[in-house]
Design an enzyme around this catalytic site. Structure first.
Site, PDB file in Angstrom:
ATOM      1  N   GLU A 364       0.834  -1.227   0.000  1.00  0.00           N
ATOM      2  CA  GLU A 364       0.000   0.000   0.000  1.00  0.00           C
ATOM      3  C   GLU A 364       0.862   1.267   0.000  1.00  0.00           C
ATOM      4  OE1 GLU A 364      -3.823   0.010   1.685  1.00  0.00           O
ATOM      5  OE2 GLU A 364      -3.929  -2.179   1.752  1.00  0.00           O
ATOM      6  N   GLY A 365       2.006   1.143  -0.664  1.00  0.00           N
ATOM      7  CA  GLY A 365       2.935   2.264  -0.779  1.00  0.00           C
ATOM      8  C   GLY A 365       4.073   2.115   0.190  1.00  0.00           C
TER       9      GLY A 365
END
Ligand code: CAA
Length: 381
Positions: A364-365
């Site tokens: 998620e990054g």
């Protein structure tokens, strides 16, 4: 900002804590060892309303708020980080965007079964050659004269991929070397040309199966476009603003578990004429762990509260994820240190927490992407 939970949030927290302790924690080590998908736990979470927590009851959800969701992700992840991310992806990366951007038909057809846990959802953004630089994805969705799309490409590291009934896929719908436009499409298992590879082999979160998914001329009806044609990148980014709060909560849960085990072990293990908890070297580690944990939890609660209030929360979600994920690795690292040689053994849980913590700095990054989001927000203000 208030620091007290409401009566409802406290009740949700107590329910999740009790459930996770009784039903998940005793199985966590074997789920990890066997890389076993926890289907029976997922069914129990569906019963409890944990799979569509912040979705209104009219759409199959539990009708609660995002802070309650973050509290539950923390408790579930404290018991088993794999189960935590399965839950988080279903809630944040699937239900949230369909609720926010989906049509009434999509809410009835797709959101209701996923939010109630009758089916699972997944999110397809990452590709073999585009992770952090998500805009450079190569999957292409070519629009046909009747408005439908033909999708070709591949997505990898798709959490829940091997078990999900639906996946929200992002693909380039206007090919342009400078400013490509993307469209979000809903795919369902069984569509011709949609195949899922064998689950990935990973360092941690072994029970949370992920896989590469291939699309070979998959025909997607126009009714399955989520949001605007060409507006898919915004759907992806807005979704990740919420998803990062879920992963930050997962990181806090993992760190909490590692911390508690370090405290307990320090009170049992004897060295230098007494228990090691008497040694300042150990006390300082425990004090740092507790302080960082509390700071991360507050960042998570702040980001979730802003989302609940409908306020801007992208930088706050990134701050929470950045700090909580790196904190979880530090705390799990120290928990192993407190355990000494035993911490390195698979007989103790802290090595699992260390492996599980590490992914929260990546999916998620990555931490670097969170810093970009925070810096962009600071410099724009
Ligand atoms: N909300 C809505 N729209 C947003 C937004 C947000 N938070 N952030 C950006 N946008 C919009 C911008 O307004 C812009 O719109 P226009 O094209 O209309 O101007 C568009 O999105 C592009 O914005 P940027 O120019 O900022 O985009 P960029 O190419 O520079 O990329 C980035 C920004 C932050 C680096 C982004 O690529 C990113 O987040 N990368 C990381 C990807 C990621 O997190 N992947 C995780 C995969 S999911 C996963 O990991 C699941 C799992 O396994 C558990």
């Amino acid at each position: 900002m208030r620091f007290e939970l409401t009566e409802e949030q406290s009740l949700v927290l107590a329910t999740a804590r009790d459930f996770a302790k009784r039903e998940i924690e005793p199985k966590a080590a074997s789920l990890d060892r066997e890389a076993r998908w926890p289907s029976e736990i997922i069914a129990q979470m569906a019963e409890l309303g944990f799979l569509g927590m912040a979705i209104p009851e009219a759409h199959g959800g539990a009708g609660l708020d995002y802070l309650s969701y973050a509290l539950v992700v923390e408790e579930v992840s404290r018991a088993c980080a794999s189960t935590g991310v399965i839950m988080s992806v279903n809630n944040s990366l699937f239900c949230d965007p369909i609720y926010k951007f989906g049509t009434d038909d999509q809410k009835a057809r797709v959101l209701a079964p996923v939010a109630s846990g009758k089916a699972l959802g997944a999110f397809g953004l990452t590709e073999p050659s585009s992770g952090s630089d998500a805009r450079t994805m190569k999957s292409v969705a070519e629009q046909q004269p009747d408005g439908s799309f033909v999708l070709n490409g591949a997505k990898n590291w798709i959490t829940n991929g091997p078990h999900a009934e639906f996946i929200l896929v992002f693909a380039v719908s206007t090919v342009d070397p400078v400013k490509p436009r993307h469209t979000a499409l809903l795919l369902q298992k069984g569509m011709p040309g949609f195949t899922v590879a064998e689950p990935d082999h990973k360092l941690g979160i072994h029970a949370a199966h992920s896989a590469t998914i291939f699309f070979d001329n998959v025909r997607v009806p126009k009714e399955n476009v989520v949001g605007e044609v060409g507006g898919g990148f915004k759907v992806a980014m807005a979704t990740l603003d919420g998803g990062r709060i879920g992963i930050a909560a997962q990181a806090v849960g993992i760190a909490q578990a590692a911390f508690e085990k370090a405290v307990a072990y320090s009170k049992e293990r004897e060295s230098f004429g007494g228990v090691i908890a008497n040694l300042q070297a150990i006390q300082f580690m425990l004090a740092d762990m507790a302080t960082e944990l509390e700071a991360a939890r507050l960042l998570v609660h702040r980001a979730a509260t802003l989302k609940d209030q409908g306020k801007k929360h992208n930088a706050e979600a990134s701050m929470a994820k950045l700090f909580a994920s790196e904190m979880a690795t530090r705390v799990a690292h120290k928990a192993i240190q407190v355990h000494g040689g035993y911490g390195y053994s698979t007989e103790y849980d802290v090595e699992r927490h260390y492996r599980d913590a590490r992914i929260t700095e990546i999916y998620e990054g990555t931490s670097e992407i969170q810093r970009i989001v925070v810096a962009n927000s600071l410099l724009r203000e």
